[in-house]
Design a protein around this motif. Structure first.
Motif, PDB file in Angstrom:
ATOM      1  N   PHE A 255      20.403 -72.975  26.364  1.00 15.92           N
ATOM      2  CA  PHE A 255      19.937 -74.183  25.678  1.00 15.92           C
ATOM      3  C   PHE A 255      18.726 -74.793  26.364  1.00 15.92           C
ATOM      4  O   PHE A 255      18.521 -74.631  27.561  1.00 15.92           O
ATOM      5  CB  PHE A 255      21.052 -75.242  25.638  1.00 15.92           C
ATOM      6  N   ARG A 256      17.947 -75.521  25.540  1.00 21.13           N
ATOM      7  CA  ARG A 256      16.814 -76.287  26.040  1.00 21.13           C
ATOM      8  C   ARG A 256      17.255 -77.733  26.198  1.00 21.13           C
ATOM      9  O   ARG A 256      17.903 -78.285  25.310  1.00 21.13           O
ATOM     10  CB  ARG A 256      15.694 -76.222  24.998  1.00 21.13           C
ATOM     11  N   ILE A 257      16.887 -78.368  27.299  1.00 23.14           N
ATOM     12  CA  ILE A 257      17.249 -79.775  27.491  1.00 23.14           C
ATOM     13  C   ILE A 257      16.191 -80.649  26.829  1.00 23.14           C
ATOM     14  O   ILE A 257      15.016 -80.602  27.188  1.00 23.14           O
ATOM     15  CB  ILE A 257      17.385 -80.105  28.993  1.00 23.14           C
ATOM     16  N   LEU A 258      16.626 -81.446  25.848  1.00 23.29           N
ATOM     17  CA  LEU A 258      15.708 -82.366  25.164  1.00 23.29           C
ATOM     18  C   LEU A 258      15.648 -83.703  25.890  1.00 23.29           C
ATOM     19  O   LEU A 258      14.618 -84.354  25.918  1.00 23.29           O
ATOM     20  CB  LEU A 258      16.173 -82.600  23.724  1.00 23.29           C
ATOM     21  N   GLU A 259      16.783 -84.120  26.441  1.00 27.66           N
ATOM     22  CA  GLU A 259      16.829 -85.424  27.107  1.00 27.66           C
ATOM     23  C   GLU A 259      17.964 -85.422  28.126  1.00 27.66           C
ATOM     24  O   GLU A 259      19.069 -84.964  27.833  1.00 27.66           O
ATOM     25  CB  GLU A 259      17.088 -86.521  26.049  1.00 27.66           C
ATOM     26  N   LYS A 406      22.499 -70.419  16.964  1.00 29.48           N
ATOM     27  CA  LYS A 406      22.454 -71.175  15.696  1.00 29.48           C
ATOM     28  C   LYS A 406      21.610 -72.433  15.897  1.00 29.48           C
ATOM     29  O   LYS A 406      21.392 -72.873  17.017  1.00 29.48           O
ATOM     30  CB  LYS A 406      23.871 -71.569  15.266  1.00 29.48           C
ATOM     31  N   ASN A 407      21.179 -73.030  14.792  1.00 30.38           N
ATOM     32  CA  ASN A 407      20.358 -74.242  14.884  1.00 30.38           C
ATOM     33  C   ASN A 407      21.282 -75.453  15.089  1.00 30.38           C
ATOM     34  O   ASN A 407      21.669 -76.122  14.138  1.00 30.38           O
ATOM     35  CB  ASN A 407      19.526 -74.392  13.611  1.00 30.38           C
ATOM     36  N   ILE A 408      21.656 -75.687  16.329  1.00 28.31           N
ATOM     37  CA  ILE A 408      22.604 -76.778  16.635  1.00 28.31           C
ATOM     38  C   ILE A 408      22.046 -77.649  17.752  1.00 28.31           C
ATOM     39  O   ILE A 408      21.110 -77.260  18.463  1.00 28.31           O
ATOM     40  CB  ILE A 408      23.976 -76.222  17.095  1.00 28.31           C
ATOM     41  N   GLN A 409      22.648 -78.825  17.899  1.00 25.40           N
ATOM     42  CA  GLN A 409      22.383 -79.605  19.108  1.00 25.40           C
ATOM     43  C   GLN A 409      23.722 -79.914  19.778  1.00 25.40           C
ATOM     44  O   GLN A 409      24.757 -80.027  19.111  1.00 25.40           O
ATOM     45  CB  GLN A 409      21.595 -80.869  18.814  1.00 25.40           C
ATOM     46  N   ILE A 513      23.475 -85.838  28.285  1.00 29.65           N
ATOM     47  CA  ILE A 513      22.416 -84.821  28.150  1.00 29.65           C
ATOM     48  C   ILE A 513      22.397 -84.324  26.716  1.00 29.65           C
ATOM     49  O   ILE A 513      23.444 -84.002  26.146  1.00 29.65           O
ATOM     50  CB  ILE A 513      22.691 -83.608  29.086  1.00 29.65           C
ATOM     51  N   ARG A 514      21.193 -84.247  26.127  1.00 23.10           N
ATOM     52  CA  ARG A 514      21.057 -83.710  24.764  1.00 23.10           C
ATOM     53  C   ARG A 514      20.362 -82.364  24.834  1.00 23.10           C
ATOM     54  O   ARG A 514      19.286 -82.244  25.431  1.00 23.10           O
ATOM     55  CB  ARG A 514      20.273 -84.693  23.898  1.00 23.10           C
ATOM     56  N   LEU A 515      21.001 -81.358  24.241  1.00 14.54           N
ATOM     57  CA  LEU A 515      20.508 -79.975  24.301  1.00 14.54           C
ATOM     58  C   LEU A 515      20.226 -79.458  22.895  1.00 14.54           C
ATOM     59  O   LEU A 515      20.884 -79.861  21.937  1.00 14.54           O
ATOM     60  CB  LEU A 515      21.564 -79.059  24.938  1.00 14.54           C
TER      61      LEU A 515
END
Length: 518
Positions: A255-259, A406-409, A513-515
């Motif tokens: 995952f990429r960390i957005l925040e 998948k396109n998830i957060q 944390i938002r991923l």
């Protein structure tokens, strides 16, 4: 006393031609044993402690590659540098497959050999020295920040830095600097306790408040929810910021960390209060008023976190998000975890899937109950390591990896953290007084005033008042509250265990944390 830089074994059938290189290494402080064949090398390694083996690849009799294989059978961790005339790819692949630490091409330059040895033997020491120097430079900045009356945002930044250095120090071997850091952390907690004592009542009224437990969902989750895009809210019970930072690299693979942010847990920093507040979007006193049948006080019988889904659905309705397809799942044992892992693809049909994962909380409670865990998690480093090991092999990690394409957060957060307690403080109460070591509520509480923050009127702290004369007290820093009877037994039993409910950076300032899937 010997001041040798290390014991080197150099094996080469043309060892005489390497006299100048060996002399060069000896002048640099290394002890070098020269040998001409693999058989003698293996015999020597049985008898003598060697730090690094320099090994010629093309020797008659036992070749370098064969010698390497036998060295690794004897000691898989022995660093071996392969020295070869041959840059042929297959030979290098064989050597690298055999776990060499480095390789050098003949003719070898003495400085190249020196650099290779330094890289292998000194890397840990050099990393430690660099970390120490960098921390020493930052130490003064941290000290200045501590003494400049930080606000709640600056406290988050300060804690972030302390955790950064703690993780860096634990990778290096500087016990002295780790002690300096621990002292600085203790000092930070002393100041943090004063800060919370002064401001908490105001925060509850909404004055200059950080995001608290009951505002977390509205502030950090709700704005990112949308129909048709699956969101997973994972609440890992009792997760500290340093534990998140320790297993973050595992999450980064998928995952990429957005925040990445932190919020403040309400008091008591205990599941029954902080997590119910998180799901209800209300302070405990409001929950008790709105849901008198569902809210249970400490001294009442029955489970205290049985209505989280009811509270969550109420909050979604308040936020006008009740049209979203939502599912709530609670994991309290490994079987639940495996079931969730098997079902994870079905949850992609939801707009919001909330997963409450109780593992870390079970671990920290078990830590006080089971002697094995006392041994496994006796300090911060091993407690973090245990959490990382759990996460890496958990059904939670496997489930998230299954849907990472998948396109998830994913939003990972917690209800509160935990602190290692070291300082006992006597406390007396009646039979109704709670047993928690970091906070108490009851009538006629007697305690050491300097060790706690007390609310004689719980309402000002947003807490229910079970009885007219009920008061709440919260332990500061690393204090744990013990009754006078069997005092020494309980002090020794609980000292150095991880507890929660009180006021410390570790318990109150926790991650969210938002991923996004990569």
């Amino acid at each position: 006393m010997s001041t040798t830089q290390g014991e080197i074994l150099w094996v080469d059938d043309e060892i005489d031609s390497l006299k100048s290189q060996i002399l060069f290494l000896k002048n640099k402080g290394y002890e070098v044993t020269p040998l001409t064949n693999g058989y003698d090398a293996l015999e020597l390694l049985k008898e003598k402690n060697i730090d690094v083996v320099l090994l010629d690849e093309s020797m008659p009799g036992l070749t370098g590659i064969e010698t390497l294989a036998k060295i690794k059978e004897m000691d898989p961790n022995m660093p071996v540098v392969m020295v070869t005339k041959n840059e042929a790819e297959n030979i290098m692949e064989e050597a690298i497959g055999g776990q060499i630490s480095d390789y050098l091409i003949k003719p070898v330059n003495p400085n190249q050999v020196l650099m290779s040895l330094k890289k292998i033997m000194d890397s840990r020491r050099l990393v430690s020295e660099r970390t120490t120097i960098a921390y020493q430079q930052d130490f003064r900045n941290l000290f200045m920040a501590l003494s400049s009356n930080p606000n709640h945002e600056e406290w988050k930044e300060l804690y972030r830095k302390l955790v950064y250095w703690e993780l860096e120090m634990s990778r290096s071997d500087s016990a002295e600097m780790m002690e300096v850091l621990q002292n600085q952390k203790a000092e930070a907690n002393t100041e943090f306790f004063k800060f919370v004592s002064k401001n908490y009542e105001g925060w509850i009224k909404g004055k200059n408040a950080p995001i608290l437990s009951h505002e977390l969902f509205k502030a950090k989750v709700a704005p990112h929810l949308q129909q048709g895009k699956p969101t997973f809210l994972v609440v890992i019970d009792n997760l500290r910021y340093d534990q998140w930072k320790a297993f973050q690299p595992i999450v980064n693979d998928s995952f990429r960390i957005l925040e990445e942010d932190m919020f403040y847990s309400i008091l008591p920093t205990a599941t029954q209060y902080a997590r119910n507040a998180l799901f209800a979007g209300m302070l405990p006193a409001e929950i008790e008023t709105k849901f008198p049948n569902e809210w249970k006080n400490d001294d009442e019988e029955g489970g205290k976190n049985l209505f989280e889904e009811t509270f969550l659905r109420y909050q979604l309705k308040q936020l006008k998000l009740d049209h979203l397809k939502t599912q709530y799942i609670k994991i309290t044992n490994n079987e639940n975890g495996k079931q969730m892992e098997d079902d994870i693809h079905n949850f992609l049909n939801n707009d919001l899937t909330v997963i409450v994962y109780n593992f870390v909380d079970m671990l920290s409670h078990a830590r006080t109950e089971m002697e094995v865990l006392k041994e496994l998690a006796s300090d911060e480093v091993s407690y973090r390591s245990l959490t990382v090991s759990w996460f890496e092999h958990s059904p939670l990690h496997r489930a998230l990896r299954k849907i990472a394409d998948k396109n998830i957060q994913v939003i990972i957060t917690t209800d509160h953290g935990t602190v290692r307690v070291k300082t006992p403080s006597k406390c007396v109460g009646d039979r109704q007084t709670t047993t928690n070591l970091r906070y108490k509520h009851g009538r006629n509480l007697q305690y050491e005033e300097r060790d706690v923050l007390a609310f004689r009127d719980p309402k000002v702290a947003g807490l229910p008042r079970p009885n007219v004369s009920s008061a709440f007290i919260f332990a500061k820093e690393d204090v744990f509250l013990c009754y006078p009877n069997n005092y020494n037994y309980y002090v020794n039993y609980y000292r150095n265990t991880f507890q929660h409910g009180g006021i410390s950076l570790e318990e109150m300032v926790v991650p969210v944390i938002r991923l996004q899937s990569k």
